[in-house]
Design an enzyme around this catalytic site. Structure first.
Site, mmCIF file in Angstrom:
data_model
loop_
_atom_site.group_PDB
_atom_site.id
_atom_site.type_symbol
_atom_site.label_atom_id
_atom_site.label_comp_id
_atom_site.label_asym_id
_atom_site.label_seq_id
_atom_site.Cartn_x
_atom_site.Cartn_y
_atom_site.Cartn_z
ATOM 1 N N HIS A 299 48.931 41.335 43.737
ATOM 2 C CA HIS A 299 47.947 42.289 44.246
ATOM 3 C C HIS A 299 47.230 41.591 45.395
ATOM 4 C CE1 HIS A 299 45.308 45.652 44.315
ATOM 5 N NE2 HIS A 299 44.254 45.021 43.873
ATOM 6 N N ASN B 88 39.397 40.847 40.267
ATOM 7 C CA ASN B 88 40.197 40.087 41.236
ATOM 8 C C ASN B 88 39.808 38.615 41.296
ATOM 9 O OD1 ASN B 88 42.126 41.798 42.508
ATOM 10 N ND2 ASN B 88 40.414 42.984 43.324
ATOM 11 N N ASP C 49 27.623 45.467 30.037
ATOM 12 C CA ASP C 49 27.301 44.709 31.259
ATOM 13 C C ASP C 49 26.248 43.661 30.922
ATOM 14 O OD1 ASP C 49 27.972 45.569 34.442
ATOM 15 O OD2 ASP C 49 26.340 44.115 34.162
HETATM 16 N N1 APR Z 1 29.757 39.873 31.949
HETATM 17 C C1 APR Z 1 29.791 41.216 32.067
HETATM 18 N N2 APR Z 1 29.627 41.857 33.232
HETATM 19 C C2 APR Z 1 29.384 41.103 34.303
HETATM 20 C C3 APR Z 1 29.349 39.700 34.263
HETATM 21 C C4 APR Z 1 29.544 39.076 33.008
HETATM 22 N N3 APR Z 1 29.511 37.748 32.870
HETATM 23 N N4 APR Z 1 29.106 39.242 35.520
HETATM 24 C C5 APR Z 1 29.012 40.315 36.309
HETATM 25 N N5 APR Z 1 29.172 41.449 35.570
HETATM 26 C C6 APR Z 1 29.100 42.844 35.995
HETATM 27 C C7 APR Z 1 28.092 43.069 37.105
HETATM 28 O O1 APR Z 1 26.759 43.086 36.570
HETATM 29 C C8 APR Z 1 28.526 44.395 37.658
HETATM 30 O O2 APR Z 1 27.843 45.484 37.079
HETATM 31 O O3 APR Z 1 30.316 43.278 36.558
HETATM 32 C C9 APR Z 1 30.028 44.475 37.303
HETATM 33 C C10 APR Z 1 30.935 44.524 38.510
HETATM 34 O O4 APR Z 1 30.700 45.718 39.151
HETATM 35 P P1 APR Z 1 30.687 45.873 40.748
HETATM 36 O O5 APR Z 1 29.933 44.733 41.341
HETATM 37 O O6 APR Z 1 30.246 47.255 41.046
HETATM 38 O O7 APR Z 1 32.196 45.634 41.160
HETATM 39 P P2 APR Z 1 33.396 46.697 41.092
HETATM 40 O O8 APR Z 1 33.538 47.386 42.390
HETATM 41 O O9 APR Z 1 33.266 47.515 39.864
HETATM 42 O O10 APR Z 1 34.627 45.701 40.956
HETATM 43 C C11 APR Z 1 34.832 44.945 39.782
HETATM 44 O O11 APR Z 1 37.190 44.912 40.007
HETATM 45 O O12 APR Z 1 38.478 45.753 41.743
HETATM 46 C C12 APR Z 1 37.911 44.602 41.172
HETATM 47 O O13 APR Z 1 37.547 43.104 43.051
HETATM 48 C C13 APR Z 1 36.931 43.939 42.103
HETATM 49 O O14 APR Z 1 36.665 41.941 40.803
HETATM 50 C C14 APR Z 1 36.067 43.183 41.141
HETATM 51 C C15 APR Z 1 36.060 44.087 39.910
#
Ligand code: APR
Length: 318
Positions: A180, A122, A33
């Site tokens: 989707h 998404n 992350d």
């Molecule tokens: N590189 C790596 N990780 C990143 C980046 C990046 N450039 N930008 C954001 N993130 C991380 C965020 O820090 C966060 O921890 O991506 C993670 C996304 O996690 P959540 O916000 O909890 O979202 P989540 O519910 O896991 O969904 C992720 O999957 O189902 C789809 O629509 C949803 O696009 C979304 C994705």
């Protein structure tokens, strides 16, 4: 030797998936992350749980892409999740930049002959298209880049059917194809309950209600959770795809794939039934759809195509 699955984005979906892979000892897991320390914290927490399940999977958290080197599978869940009232499409421009950066790093550290990439972020069809377009420049073939959507949408459909008919989910085999999004196509003909097609089991009003609820399945959860979108079922659906690949199960699952003429479509990513095995998408299966289902799939394909073109307008792709 255990396989290595790297998960880019250690948020709700990513961490839940990592937990499943580790508990069931399917693979070692790398949680990446951009947030400092967070993936390390989650990895440590998951690792401290594993002895309870007699699992020896290794789980690490990282902020360094170098740690994904040599992965057998990379799952992309990075990006923002939907907020109430927000469509998956509105996420497009925000998540596109992230997905491009992630894809370039996968190309840098992973072997195109070995690594399989599953996109979860998404809007799924467009993000998978973008990932494939970037990775194809580095030798990744289309069988190795896919999106997770159909397994989740089908699982939601199964849940609603099982509630309506009051029968076990184990007896239900559902196929949701297409985008989707709101134009997804739950196939009534190929969704069966103990081998009997759904079209013979429910009247059209009941069928329509189940289909509409499935189409809005993600939004229904977003409106309840308020600050995040669904993650247990999305993680479990990705888990199912990973198991079929790692154990070469060759399950027939609805998966978002880059098409090159199948079902009459070209140059889009769309959800279709495929055989999923050690080489990724080993075959796209051409179901004989009803006239109505094909019409609906065409609408879905057009919607996806429009959205994917936005990536060129936004200059994310050239
Ligand atoms: N590189 C790596 N990780 C990143 C980046 C990046 N450039 N930008 C954001 N993130 C991380 C965020 O820090 C966060 O921890 O991506 C993670 C996304 O996690 P959540 O916000 O909890 O979202 P989540 O519910 O896991 O969904 C992720 O999957 O189902 C789809 O629509 C949803 O696009 C979304 C994705």
């Amino acid at each position: 030797m255990r396989k290595k699955v790297s998960i880019i984005g250690a948020g709700n979906v990513g961490a839940t998936l990592g937990q499943l892979l580790a508990i069931f000892e399917i693979s070692d897991v790398v949680l990446y992350d951009i947030i400092q320390d967070m993936p390390q914290g989650k990895a440590l927490d998951i690792s401290q749980m594993l002895n309870i399940f007699n699992s020896d999977s290794k789980v690490i958290g990282t902020n360094d892409y170098k740690d994904i080197e040599g992965s057998d599978i990379v799952v992309i869940t990075a990006g923002a999740a939907r907020k109430p009232g927000m469509s998956r499409e509105e996420l497009l421009s925000f998540n596109a930049g992230i997905i491009k950066e992630v894809s370039n790093n996968i190309a840098k550290y992973c072997d195109s002959n070995k690594c399989i990439v599953i996109v979860v972020s998404n809007p799924l069809d467009a993000m998978t298209y973008l990932t494939y377009k970037v990775l194809s420049n580095y030798g990744f073939t289309r069988n190795k880049v896919m999106g997770m959507a159909g397994v989740l949408d089908s699982s939601r459909f199964v849940h609603f059917i099982s509630e309506k008919l009051n029968v076990s989910k184990n007896n239900i085999n559902a196929f949701v194809l297409g985008s989707h999004g709101d134009t997804m196509v739950p196939s009534v003909k190929y969704t069966t309950v103990a081998g009997v097609s759904l079209e013979n089991l429910l009247n059209s009003q009941d069928l329509d209600n189940l289909i509409q609820r499935t189409r809005k399945g993600g939004a229904e959860i977003v409106s309840l959770l308020k600050n995040s979108s669904a993650y247990y079922a999305p993680a479990a659906s990705t888990f199912k795809m990973i198991k079929s690949i790692i154990f070469d199960k060759k399950e027939i699952l609805p998966v978002s794939v880059y098409v090159n003429g199948e079902y009459g479509y070209k140059d889009i990513v769309i959800g279709l039934p495929v055989v999923l095995g050690k080489d990724g998408v080993e075959k796209v299966i051409e179901f004989n759809l009803t006239e109505n289902e094909k019409k609906e799939l065409d609408i879905s394909a057009n919607k996806i195509s429009e959205l994917s073109k936005e990536l060129y307008n936004l200059k994310v792709l050239v």
